[in-house]
Design a protein around this motif. Structure first.
Motif, PDB file in Angstrom:
ATOM      1  N   GLY A  15       0.797  -1.232   0.000  1.00 20.28           N
ATOM      2  CA  GLY A  15       0.000   0.000   0.000  1.00 20.28           C
ATOM      3  C   GLY A  15       0.824   1.274   0.000  1.00 20.28           C
ATOM      4  N   THR A  30      -7.158   3.142   0.490  1.00 18.91           N
ATOM      5  CA  THR A  30      -6.508   2.528  -0.659  1.00 18.91           C
ATOM      6  C   THR A  30      -6.161   1.052  -0.434  1.00 18.91           C
ATOM      7  OG1 THR A  30      -5.787   4.579  -1.599  1.00 18.91           O
ATOM      8  CG2 THR A  30      -4.418   2.704  -2.037  1.00 18.91           C
ATOM      9  N   THR A  45      -0.559  -0.756  -4.833  1.00 20.28           N
ATOM     10  CA  THR A  45      -0.989   0.616  -5.081  1.00 20.28           C
ATOM     11  C   THR A  45       0.193   1.523  -4.777  1.00 20.28           C
ATOM     12  OG1 THR A  45      -3.183   0.032  -4.299  1.00 20.28           O
ATOM     13  CG2 THR A  45      -2.747   2.361  -4.606  1.00 20.28           C
ATOM     14  N   LYS A  80       8.803  -2.117 -11.028  1.00 22.93           N
ATOM     15  CA  LYS A  80       9.689  -3.010 -10.257  1.00 22.93           C
ATOM     16  C   LYS A  80       8.900  -4.212  -9.723  1.00 22.93           C
ATOM     17  CE  LYS A  80      12.613   0.753  -8.651  1.00 22.93           C
ATOM     18  NZ  LYS A  80      12.911   1.585  -7.499  1.00 22.93           N
ATOM     19  N   GLU A  84      -2.408  -0.477  -9.186  1.00 28.78           N
ATOM     20  CA  GLU A  84      -3.183   0.762  -9.039  1.00 28.78           C
ATOM     21  C   GLU A  84      -2.148   1.868  -8.898  1.00 28.78           C
ATOM     22  OE1 GLU A  84      -6.396   1.165  -9.142  1.00 28.78           O
ATOM     23  OE2 GLU A  84      -7.205  -0.841  -8.830  1.00 28.78           O
ATOM     24  N   PHE A 142       1.001  15.799  -7.420  1.00 33.87           N
ATOM     25  CA  PHE A 142       0.707  15.296  -6.080  1.00 33.87           C
ATOM     26  C   PHE A 142       0.861  16.386  -5.028  1.00 33.87           C
ATOM     27  CE2 PHE A 142       0.478  11.116  -3.684  1.00 33.87           C
ATOM     28  CZ  PHE A 142      -0.612  10.684  -4.395  1.00 33.87           C
TER      29      PHE A 142
HETATM   30  P1  NAD Z   1       5.527   4.192  -3.876  1.00 33.78           P
HETATM   31  O1  NAD Z   1       5.463   3.554  -5.215  1.00 33.78           O
HETATM   32  O2  NAD Z   1       6.732   4.950  -3.518  1.00 33.78           O
HETATM   33  O3  NAD Z   1       5.337   3.111  -2.706  1.00 33.78           O
HETATM   34  C1  NAD Z   1       4.195   2.291  -2.613  1.00 33.78           C
HETATM   35  C2  NAD Z   1       4.525   1.041  -1.824  1.00 33.78           C
HETATM   36  O4  NAD Z   1       5.470   0.246  -2.547  1.00 33.78           O
HETATM   37  C3  NAD Z   1       5.168   1.310  -0.455  1.00 33.78           C
HETATM   38  O5  NAD Z   1       4.634   0.408   0.481  1.00 33.78           O
HETATM   39  C4  NAD Z   1       6.636   1.006  -0.706  1.00 33.78           C
HETATM   40  O6  NAD Z   1       7.352   0.610   0.434  1.00 33.78           O
HETATM   41  C5  NAD Z   1       6.535  -0.138  -1.691  1.00 33.78           C
HETATM   42  N1  NAD Z   1       7.744  -0.342  -2.510  1.00 33.78           N
HETATM   43  C6  NAD Z   1       8.694   0.553  -2.851  1.00 33.78           C
HETATM   44  N2  NAD Z   1       9.633  -0.038  -3.633  1.00 33.78           N
HETATM   45  C7  NAD Z   1       9.246  -1.326  -3.783  1.00 33.78           C
HETATM   46  C8  NAD Z   1       9.795  -2.434  -4.493  1.00 33.78           C
HETATM   47  N3  NAD Z   1      10.924  -2.329  -5.204  1.00 33.78           N
HETATM   48  N4  NAD Z   1       9.148  -3.615  -4.443  1.00 33.78           N
HETATM   49  C9  NAD Z   1       7.999  -3.735  -3.740  1.00 33.78           C
HETATM   50  N5  NAD Z   1       7.431  -2.720  -3.047  1.00 33.78           N
HETATM   51  C10 NAD Z   1       8.048  -1.528  -3.079  1.00 33.78           C
HETATM   52  O7  NAD Z   1       4.210   5.089  -3.789  1.00 33.78           O
HETATM   53  P2  NAD Z   1       3.773   6.081  -2.634  1.00 33.78           P
HETATM   54  O8  NAD Z   1       4.636   7.293  -2.695  1.00 33.78           O
HETATM   55  O9  NAD Z   1       3.635   5.349  -1.365  1.00 33.78           O
HETATM   56  O10 NAD Z   1       2.295   6.470  -3.115  1.00 33.78           O
HETATM   57  C11 NAD Z   1       2.009   7.527  -3.972  1.00 33.78           C
HETATM   58  C12 NAD Z   1       1.673   7.014  -5.356  1.00 33.78           C
HETATM   59  O11 NAD Z   1       0.600   6.094  -5.248  1.00 33.78           O
HETATM   60  C13 NAD Z   1       1.178   8.105  -6.276  1.00 33.78           C
HETATM   61  O12 NAD Z   1       1.716   7.900  -7.561  1.00 33.78           O
HETATM   62  C14 NAD Z   1      -0.328   7.892  -6.289  1.00 33.78           C
HETATM   63  O13 NAD Z   1      -0.990   8.387  -7.417  1.00 33.78           O
HETATM   64  C15 NAD Z   1      -0.407   6.408  -6.206  1.00 33.78           C
HETATM   65  N6  NAD Z   1      -1.710   5.969  -5.721  1.00 33.78           N
HETATM   66  C16 NAD Z   1      -2.538   5.308  -6.583  1.00 33.78           C
HETATM   67  C17 NAD Z   1      -3.803   4.905  -6.160  1.00 33.78           C
HETATM   68  C18 NAD Z   1      -4.728   4.163  -7.076  1.00 33.78           C
HETATM   69  O14 NAD Z   1      -5.695   3.613  -6.589  1.00 33.78           O
HETATM   70  N7  NAD Z   1      -4.490   4.091  -8.367  1.00 33.78           N
HETATM   71  C19 NAD Z   1      -4.211   5.175  -4.855  1.00 33.78           C
HETATM   72  C20 NAD Z   1      -3.347   5.849  -4.009  1.00 33.78           C
HETATM   73  C21 NAD Z   1      -2.089   6.229  -4.454  1.00 33.78           C
END
Ligand code: NAD
Length: 503
Positions: free
Chosen positions: A148, A156, A224, A232, A247, A377
């Motif tokens: 998440g 989410t 998400t 990745k 997502e 954002f």
């Molecule tokens: P992020 O991609 O930085 O991180 C999301 C999750 O992925 C975190 O738990 C993180 O620890 C994990 N993560 C990071 N690197 C990883 C890897 N290599 N392998 C597996 N997991 C990994 O995103 P964020 O900054 O937490 O969230 C913001 C983003 O999320 C924005 O782009 C936003 O638009 C999007 N978002 C989308 C939705 C949707 O429903 N489409 C909803 C909410 C947020």
């Protein structure tokens, strides 16, 4: 830190390191959590396998009963959960409530509809196979890994967790490293109503813990977050052919037609763009307005946006930027827009502080600038004038994202909504689709694929199982070496009668 004081949802694995969760308004430590390793994650998934078999065996009615109990538990402690969300994201209580309330409604919907959507359904078997009874049922996948983000740390991930649980799966949940306390609160609360087995477990840590979850042998990963991390995740899941639901981010547009209710459209644009300090995947980032109403609309947006202020005091309508690195992205987008001829009617370069970003309304921004093309954002809006709604649709669709969208129009609302290349569109409101549990939620393009919410969201976490049960021996048996030339001739005649007609 506020947390549900209850039995842990699992035996706490031995973790080598910990990390702190900070209040983004003060940098105060609000909780310390283990960094779970590959082994920890694998062990959690193994425990989940047994829990999944038990949970699936309960059947729809018993699971629905437990999910309803969880719903009641969450609802009665809504203020407590909002406090945890506030402490870790900095968002005002009211914004926290805005995400928790629809999550509870989704829980109610999924509990009520899982059997109807996923239970055994009869299908027509067709004239040739009329001796068969044909059914399909949707069986749970097993163990789902949910990864998440921090921006809506309840709504989410719950969009995946609730629907995965209702479909009969166990879940191992890795919340964002910015909101582990919210994740723990949710997992502990579930253990209060389902104490027998670790059906919903928590693993905490940074990206590496998420990556370990992708490689842990789960039956599906529901992710998400940003498109960059989504890539990745897919690469890691490809190693084991683990299916994924992505997502990801968006650059959602709002269209305002000449006959729109401008008051409502301006109010929606400002709330859609600035609530939660703009940190909303389906938040409004770009606005395209018919030239006949552009000046009036912009004046109303400016007036409304000026009444919104970011801060930590109770009167502030928006909170801090939760992830410090995002401040630089917002700063860069505003600077690029201004350097390339854009004008800030509210806010501007100086709106970006050390923790807070004040509302910023930009006009005359070139369509190829970062503020129009990339996910900002932050509490910013770009507003552009268009000759007609065809130009608005073309510009709104000229993006590699495709998550949500909004249209304000009287006559052409539905037509414009259909033409927008997005997973969801709201007509004469913003983000409404996210709070309607029966509607699927998800994107296209770089916004991802797969759906949470609604029947589609339940089926995302299930595999269709087709069963053909022979009711009686057919007069013409084709699936046997004992069939005769006479049978073949009769079948050939029948198929010609059925399908051979010239059209
Ligand atoms: P992020 O991609 O930085 O991180 C999301 C999750 O992925 C975190 O738990 C993180 O620890 C994990 N993560 C990071 N690197 C990883 C890897 N290599 N392998 C597996 N997991 C990994 O995103 P964020 O900054 O937490 O969230 C913001 C983003 O999320 C924005 O782009 C936003 O638009 C999007 N978002 C989308 C939705 C949707 O429903 N489409 C909803 C909410 C947020």
């Amino acid at each position: 830190m506020t947390s549900v004081q209850s039995k842990p949802a699992m035996a706490e694995p031995v973790a080598r390191d910990t990390f702190d969760s900070l209040d983004p308004a003060t940098d105060e430590v609000v909780g310390t959590y283990p960094i779970h390793t590959d082994d920890d994650v694998r062990a959690a998934v193994e425990r989940a396998r047994e829990a999944a078999a038990w949970w699936a065996g309960l059947g729809f009615a018993e699971r629905a009963e437990r999910l309803r109990r969880w719903k009641g538990y969450l609802t009665r402690r809504i203020a407590q959960l909002a406090e945890v969300v506030h402490a870790e994201t900095g968002k005002p209580h009211s914004d926290a409530m805005v995400e928790i309330i629809p999550a509870i409604d989704h829980l109610a919907w999924a509990a009520k509809h899982a059997r109807k959507v996923l239970g055994e359904q009869k299908r027509p078997s067709g004239m040739l196979m009329s001796n068969q009874r044909a059914t399909v049922e949707y069986q749970p996948l097993g163990v789902i890994g949910v990864i998440g983000p921090w921006n809506y740390p309840v709504f989410t991930p719950m969009g995946s967790i609730i629907y995965a649980l209702a479909a009969g799966n166990a879940v191992v949940f890795k919340p964002s490293e910015y909101t582990p306390g919210v994740g723990k609160w949710l997992v502990d609360s579930f253990a209060e109503v389902v104490p027998e087995h670790p059906v919903l477990q928590l693993v905490t840590g940074y990206g590496a813990t998420g990556s370990a979850l992708c490689r842990s042998g789960v039956d599906k990963v529901a992710f998400t977050g940003s498109p960059a991390t989504g890539r990745k995740i897919m690469a890691a899941c490809a190693e084991t052919l683990t299916p994924v639901l992505i997502e990801a981010g968006g650059k959602d547009a709002l269209l305002v037609d000449a006959d729109a209710d401008l008051e409502a459209a301006a109010d929606a644009a400002v709330w859609g763009g600035m609530s939660n300090a703009g940190q909303t995947c389906v938040g409004v980032e770009r606005v395209y307005v018919h030239e006949r109403v552009y000046d009036d609309f912009v004046a109303k947006v400016v007036e409304t946006a000026k009444s919104v202020r970011a801060g930590s005091d109770p009167a502030a309508k928006i909170g801090p930027i939760t992830m410090p690195a995002q401040l630089e992205v917002i700063r860069r987008h505003i600077a690029d827009a201004l350097a390339r001829g854009g004008r800030a009617l509210v806010g501007g370069a100086e709106a970006v502080g050390d923790r807070y970003v004040q509302p910023t309304v930009l006009v005359d921004v070139p369509e190829d600038s970062e503020a129009v093309r990339e996910e900002t954002f932050g509490p910013t809006l770009t507003i552009a004038k268009v000759r007609d709604m065809d130009e608005a649709v073309a510009k709104a669709n000229d993006t590699r994202y495709g998550l949500g969208a909004s249209v304000f129009a009287k006559k052409r609302g539905m037509e414009l909504a259909r033409r927008l290349r997005s997973g969801m569109t709201a007509v004469n409101s913003v983000i409404a689709f996210a709070a309607i549990p029966s509607l699927p939620f998800g994107g296209i393009g770089e916004s991802g694929f797969g759906r949470i919410h609604g029947p589609e969201g339940l089926r995302e976490f299930a595999r269709p199982k087709a069963i053909a049960r022979q009711r009686f021996r057919p007069p013409m048996v084709l699936t046997s070496f004992s069939r005769t030339a006479q049978t073949d001739a009769r079948v050939a005649k029948l198929i010609t009668l059925l399908h051979g007609k010239r059209t």
